[in-house]
Design a protein around this motif. Structure first.
Motif, PDB file in Angstrom:
ATOM      1  N   GLN A   3       0.828  -1.271   0.155  1.00 48.36           N
ATOM      2  CA  GLN A   3      -0.079   0.065   0.010  1.00 48.36           C
ATOM      3  C   GLN A   3       0.791   1.098   0.019  1.00 48.36           C
ATOM      4  OE1 GLN A   3      -2.183  -0.636   3.586  1.00 48.36           O
ATOM      5  NE2 GLN A   3      -3.621  -2.082   2.406  1.00 48.36           N
ATOM      6  N   PHE A   4       1.029   1.990  -1.000  1.00 46.92           N
ATOM      7  CA  PHE A   4       1.519   3.048  -1.296  1.00 46.92           C
ATOM      8  C   PHE A   4       0.847   4.351  -0.990  1.00 46.92           C
ATOM      9  CE2 PHE A   4       3.312   6.608  -3.833  1.00 46.92           C
ATOM     10  CZ  PHE A   4       4.655   6.804  -3.289  1.00 46.92           C
ATOM     11  N   GLY A   5       1.321   5.301   0.151  1.00 44.94           N
ATOM     12  CA  GLY A   5       0.583   6.667   0.189  1.00 44.94           C
ATOM     13  C   GLY A   5      -0.550   6.398   1.149  1.00 44.94           C
ATOM     14  N   TYR A   6      -0.857   5.160   1.704  1.00 42.76           N
ATOM     15  CA  TYR A   6      -1.995   5.103   2.722  1.00 42.76           C
ATOM     16  C   TYR A   6      -1.570   3.768   3.673  1.00 42.76           C
ATOM     17  CZ  TYR A   6      -4.308   1.627  -0.022  1.00 42.76           C
ATOM     18  OH  TYR A   6      -4.736   0.533  -0.682  1.00 42.76           O
ATOM     19  N   GLU A   7      -2.159   3.446   4.666  1.00 42.03           N
ATOM     20  CA  GLU A   7      -1.984   2.354   5.613  1.00 42.03           C
ATOM     21  C   GLU A   7      -3.599   1.931   5.995  1.00 42.03           C
ATOM     22  OE1 GLU A   7       0.098   0.770   9.513  1.00 42.03           O
ATOM     23  OE2 GLU A   7       1.152   2.292   8.166  1.00 42.03           O
ATOM     24  N   GLU A   8      -3.748   0.838   5.643  1.00 43.11           N
ATOM     25  CA  GLU A   8      -5.244   0.189   6.022  1.00 43.11           C
ATOM     26  C   GLU A   8      -5.026  -0.946   7.209  1.00 43.11           C
ATOM     27  OE1 GLU A   8      -9.583  -1.515   4.405  1.00 43.11           O
ATOM     28  OE2 GLU A   8      -7.878  -1.258   3.231  1.00 43.11           O
ATOM     29  N   ASN A   9      -5.424  -0.454   8.401  1.00 43.70           N
ATOM     30  CA  ASN A   9      -5.400  -1.472   9.622  1.00 43.70           C
ATOM     31  C   ASN A   9      -6.565  -1.701  10.396  1.00 43.70           C
ATOM     32  OD1 ASN A   9      -4.260  -3.269  11.554  1.00 43.70           O
ATOM     33  ND2 ASN A   9      -3.138  -1.597  12.405  1.00 43.70           N
ATOM     34  N   ALA A  10      -7.277  -2.681  10.481  1.00 45.20           N
ATOM     35  CA  ALA A  10      -8.444  -3.164  11.172  1.00 45.20           C
ATOM     36  C   ALA A  10      -9.611  -1.850  10.498  1.00 45.20           C
ATOM     37  CB  ALA A  10      -8.340  -2.741  12.461  1.00 45.20           C
ATOM     38  N   GLY A  11      -9.767  -2.204   9.327  1.00 44.81           N
ATOM     39  CA  GLY A  11     -10.466  -0.974   8.891  1.00 44.81           C
ATOM     40  C   GLY A  11     -10.430   0.430   8.785  1.00 44.81           C
ATOM     41  N   GLN A  12      -9.560   0.804   9.428  1.00 45.90           N
ATOM     42  CA  GLN A  12      -9.101   2.319   9.402  1.00 45.90           C
ATOM     43  C   GLN A  12      -8.173   2.619   8.686  1.00 45.90           C
ATOM     44  OE1 GLN A  12     -10.863   4.357  11.549  1.00 45.90           O
ATOM     45  NE2 GLN A  12     -12.035   2.652  12.487  1.00 45.90           N
ATOM     46  N   ILE A  13      -8.134   3.744   7.887  1.00 47.41           N
ATOM     47  CA  ILE A  13      -6.981   4.229   6.721  1.00 47.41           C
ATOM     48  C   ILE A  13      -6.295   5.571   7.126  1.00 47.41           C
ATOM     49  CG2 ILE A  13      -6.871   4.911   4.375  1.00 47.41           C
ATOM     50  CD1 ILE A  13      -9.644   3.346   3.834  1.00 47.41           C
ATOM     51  N   LYS A  14      -5.223   5.186   7.153  1.00 49.08           N
ATOM     52  CA  LYS A  14      -4.465   6.398   7.557  1.00 49.08           C
ATOM     53  C   LYS A  14      -3.572   6.866   6.407  1.00 49.08           C
ATOM     54  CE  LYS A  14      -0.425   7.672  10.757  1.00 49.08           C
ATOM     55  NZ  LYS A  14       0.540   7.199  11.690  1.00 49.08           N
ATOM     56  N   GLU A  15      -3.616   8.069   5.997  1.00 53.58           N
ATOM     57  CA  GLU A  15      -3.120   8.493   4.740  1.00 53.58           C
ATOM     58  C   GLU A  15      -1.810   9.233   5.090  1.00 53.58           C
ATOM     59  OE1 GLU A  15      -6.066  11.194   3.020  1.00 53.58           O
ATOM     60  OE2 GLU A  15      -7.207   9.408   2.334  1.00 53.58           O
ATOM     61  N   PHE A  16      -1.067   9.464   4.045  1.00 50.37           N
ATOM     62  CA  PHE A  16       0.321  10.025   4.249  1.00 50.37           C
ATOM     63  C   PHE A  16       0.578  10.918   2.885  1.00 50.37           C
ATOM     64  CE2 PHE A  16       0.557   5.664   5.891  1.00 50.37           C
ATOM     65  CZ  PHE A  16       1.127   6.021   7.037  1.00 50.37           C
ATOM     66  N   PRO A  17      -0.247  12.316   2.955  1.00 54.68           N
ATOM     67  CA  PRO A  17      -0.143  12.973   1.744  1.00 54.68           C
ATOM     68  C   PRO A  17       1.327  13.550   1.382  1.00 54.68           C
ATOM     69  CG  PRO A  17      -0.851  13.925   3.690  1.00 54.68           C
ATOM     70  CD  PRO A  17      -0.823  12.571   4.046  1.00 54.68           C
ATOM     71  N   ASN A  18       2.238  13.592   2.225  1.00 51.48           N
ATOM     72  CA  ASN A  18       3.546  14.045   1.795  1.00 51.48           C
ATOM     73  C   ASN A  18       4.034  13.080   0.787  1.00 51.48           C
ATOM     74  OD1 ASN A  18       3.423  16.283   3.449  1.00 51.48           O
ATOM     75  ND2 ASN A  18       4.280  15.333   5.020  1.00 51.48           N
ATOM     76  N   GLU A  19       3.659  11.725   1.017  1.00 46.52           N
ATOM     77  CA  GLU A  19       4.360  10.766   0.110  1.00 46.52           C
ATOM     78  C   GLU A  19       3.766  10.644  -1.296  1.00 46.52           C
ATOM     79  OE1 GLU A  19       4.405   6.932   2.097  1.00 46.52           O
ATOM     80  OE2 GLU A  19       5.609   7.560   3.673  1.00 46.52           O
ATOM     81  N   THR A  20       2.406  11.140  -1.293  1.00 48.87           N
ATOM     82  CA  THR A  20       1.617  10.864  -2.437  1.00 48.87           C
ATOM     83  C   THR A  20       1.439  12.305  -3.236  1.00 48.87           C
ATOM     84  OG1 THR A  20      -0.236  11.495  -1.422  1.00 48.87           O
ATOM     85  CG2 THR A  20       0.011   9.072  -1.650  1.00 48.87           C
ATOM     86  N   LYS A  21       2.131  13.336  -3.017  1.00 51.84           N
ATOM     87  CA  LYS A  21       2.055  14.565  -3.576  1.00 51.84           C
ATOM     88  C   LYS A  21       3.279  14.458  -4.561  1.00 51.84           C
ATOM     89  CE  LYS A  21       1.280  18.046  -0.955  1.00 51.84           C
ATOM     90  NZ  LYS A  21       1.634  19.313  -0.106  1.00 51.84           N
ATOM     91  N   MET A  22       2.684  14.692  -5.732  1.00 56.76           N
ATOM     92  CA  MET A  22       3.601  14.843  -6.720  1.00 56.76           C
ATOM     93  C   MET A  22       3.066  15.985  -8.168  1.00 56.76           C
ATOM     94  SD  MET A  22       2.708  11.061  -7.990  1.00 56.76           S
ATOM     95  CE  MET A  22       2.879  10.341  -6.239  1.00 56.76           C
ATOM     96  N   ILE A  23       4.015  16.167  -9.079  1.00 60.25           N
ATOM     97  CA  ILE A  23       3.662  16.926 -10.054  1.00 60.25           C
ATOM     98  C   ILE A  23       3.475  16.341 -11.242  1.00 60.25           C
ATOM     99  CG2 ILE A  23       4.484  18.974 -11.303  1.00 60.25           C
ATOM    100  CD1 ILE A  23       6.243  19.643  -8.750  1.00 60.25           C
ATOM    101  N   THR A  24       2.550  16.872 -12.125  1.00 60.34           N
ATOM    102  CA  THR A  24       2.016  16.290 -13.283  1.00 60.34           C
ATOM    103  C   THR A  24       3.033  16.737 -14.306  1.00 60.34           C
ATOM    104  OG1 THR A  24       0.449  17.733 -13.816  1.00 60.34           O
ATOM    105  CG2 THR A  24      -0.276  15.822 -12.727  1.00 60.34           C
ATOM    106  N   GLY A  25       3.024  16.345 -15.655  1.00 59.69           N
ATOM    107  CA  GLY A  25       3.713  16.941 -16.902  1.00 59.69           C
ATOM    108  C   GLY A  25       3.195  18.171 -17.318  1.00 59.69           C
ATOM    109  N   ASP A  26       1.871  18.934 -16.923  1.00 60.62           N
ATOM    110  CA  ASP A  26       1.712  19.984 -17.304  1.00 60.62           C
ATOM    111  C   ASP A  26       1.820  20.909 -15.956  1.00 60.62           C
ATOM    112  OD1 ASP A  26      -0.472  18.731 -16.001  1.00 60.62           O
ATOM    113  OD2 ASP A  26      -1.839  19.333 -17.442  1.00 60.62           O
ATOM    114  N   GLU A  27       2.575  20.555 -14.871  1.00 57.76           N
ATOM    115  CA  GLU A  27       2.885  21.346 -13.681  1.00 57.76           C
ATOM    116  C   GLU A  27       1.712  21.486 -12.830  1.00 57.76           C
ATOM    117  OE1 GLU A  27       4.916  24.864 -14.971  1.00 57.76           O
ATOM    118  OE2 GLU A  27       6.679  23.731 -15.763  1.00 57.76           O
TER     119      GLU A  27
END
Length: 322
Positions: free
Chosen positions: A76-100
């Motif tokens: 699981q990249f960018g989040y973690e699911e444990n016992a039905g609870q989802i924990k997000e990591f926005p700093n890891e999933t933030k990225m820039i597209t080709g059109d900036e």
């Protein structure tokens, strides 16, 4: 002396029992259907994987066994699911597209161990390498894609490109892992207003696609109906063509027969044709054939007499009956 000898004997027996115990418990092993095993001989990896079941080997410390799972794992990249609870990591999933543009993208990678020796000994922490390779692959593909593709219709292509790049990297690292599937979970914008605007764009695109599909459905319906009408007209035309051809053949046959008779008796045949034509043109009309030699025309009323004759016979029968 006797007591010392007894002590040596007991110690020897203990060592013998220990050796026999080691031999008994380290010369065989079992492999479950969900497991795969690697045999190590003095620390050197033996080639090949063992089939499920009971197996034998040289006793420890000559040979040892390392067991690994055959199951499919999920990264699981960018989040973690444990016992039905989802924990997000926005700093890891933030990225820039080709059109900036900035997007938040997370995904799931399904993988399994296909080479246990490489997984155990080529890297200290192969799962961390897999995680970093996943991050690099996703950022590379998103960085060369447009934001509209990442948010709407281009997700499937992005998933395929990430899988190909990640598989290529893992193959180069030789950590004994194979990538089975890559699935984007969420690709969204960090700003609520921009996210709403893109949601409206997505809804409009879906509405457009729905209208296009409805138009195609109506076009196909009308095309099928027109094709059916065309086939019906063609069939009717073919039938009419066949009927006309047969009628023409019949006319030709009649003409040939008339011509044969005409060749035998031209004058009689000509008169008969004239009479038949007059009967067709003037139906229910009495026709008289007379020889006009310039003298007084004599007319004998044959038709009225034929009509009166049955009437006279009927009256005579009535009188006799009385």
């Amino acid at each position: 002396m006797t007591s010392i000898k007894r002590v040596y004997t007991i110690v020897g027996l203990i060592f013998l029992i220990a050796i026999l115990s080691v031999l008994a418990f380290t010369t065989w092993y079992t492999v479950d259907e969900s497991e795969q095993a690697v045999i190590l001989t003095f620390g050197k990896v033996e080639e090949g994987l063992n089939e499920p079941g009971l197996h034998f080997k040289l006793p420890w410390p000559i040979q040892s066994v390392e067991k690994l799972s055959r199951e499919t794992f999920s990264l699981q990249f960018g989040y973690e699911e444990n016992a039905g609870q989802i924990k997000e990591f926005p700093n890891e999933t933030k990225m820039i597209t080709g059109d900036e543009n900035i997007v938040l993208a997370d995904l799931v990678v399904q993988w399994k161990i296909t080479n246990p020796s490489e997984y155990l000994f080529n890297a200290e922490k192969p799962e961390e390498i897999l995680y970093d390779a996943t991050s690099a692959s996703l950022r590379s593909i998103i960085g060369s894609s447009k934001i509209d593709d990442a948010l709407t219709s281009g997700k499937a292509e992005i998933e395929a490109d990430v899988r190909d790049l990640l598989s290529e990297l893992i193959k180069k690292y030789e950590i004994g892992i194979s990538i089975l599937a890559v699935k984007l979970q969420d690709v969204e914008l960090p700003n609520d207003e921009v996210r709403k605007a893109f949601t409206n764009v997505t809804d409009a695109r879906e509405t457009m696609n729905t209208k296009i599909n409805e138009a195609k459905k109506y076009r196909n319906k009308r095309t099928n109906e027109a094709q059916g009408e065309k086939d019906a007209l063609m069939s009717a035309a073919q039938g009419d063509r066949a009927a006309r051809i047969e009628a023409a053949r019949g006319d030709v046959s009649v003409f040939n027969k008339l011509y044969a008779e005409y060749s035998k008796s031209p004058e009689i045949t000509r008169q008969r044709l004239v009479l038949e034509t007059i009967e067709q043109v003037l139906p229910n009309t009495e026709i008289y054939i007379m020889n006009d030699d310039g003298n007084t025309l004599k007319y004998f009323p044959i038709r009225p007499l034929e009509k009166e004759q049955p009437k006279t016979k009927q009256e005579g029968s009535d009188t006799n009956g009385q």
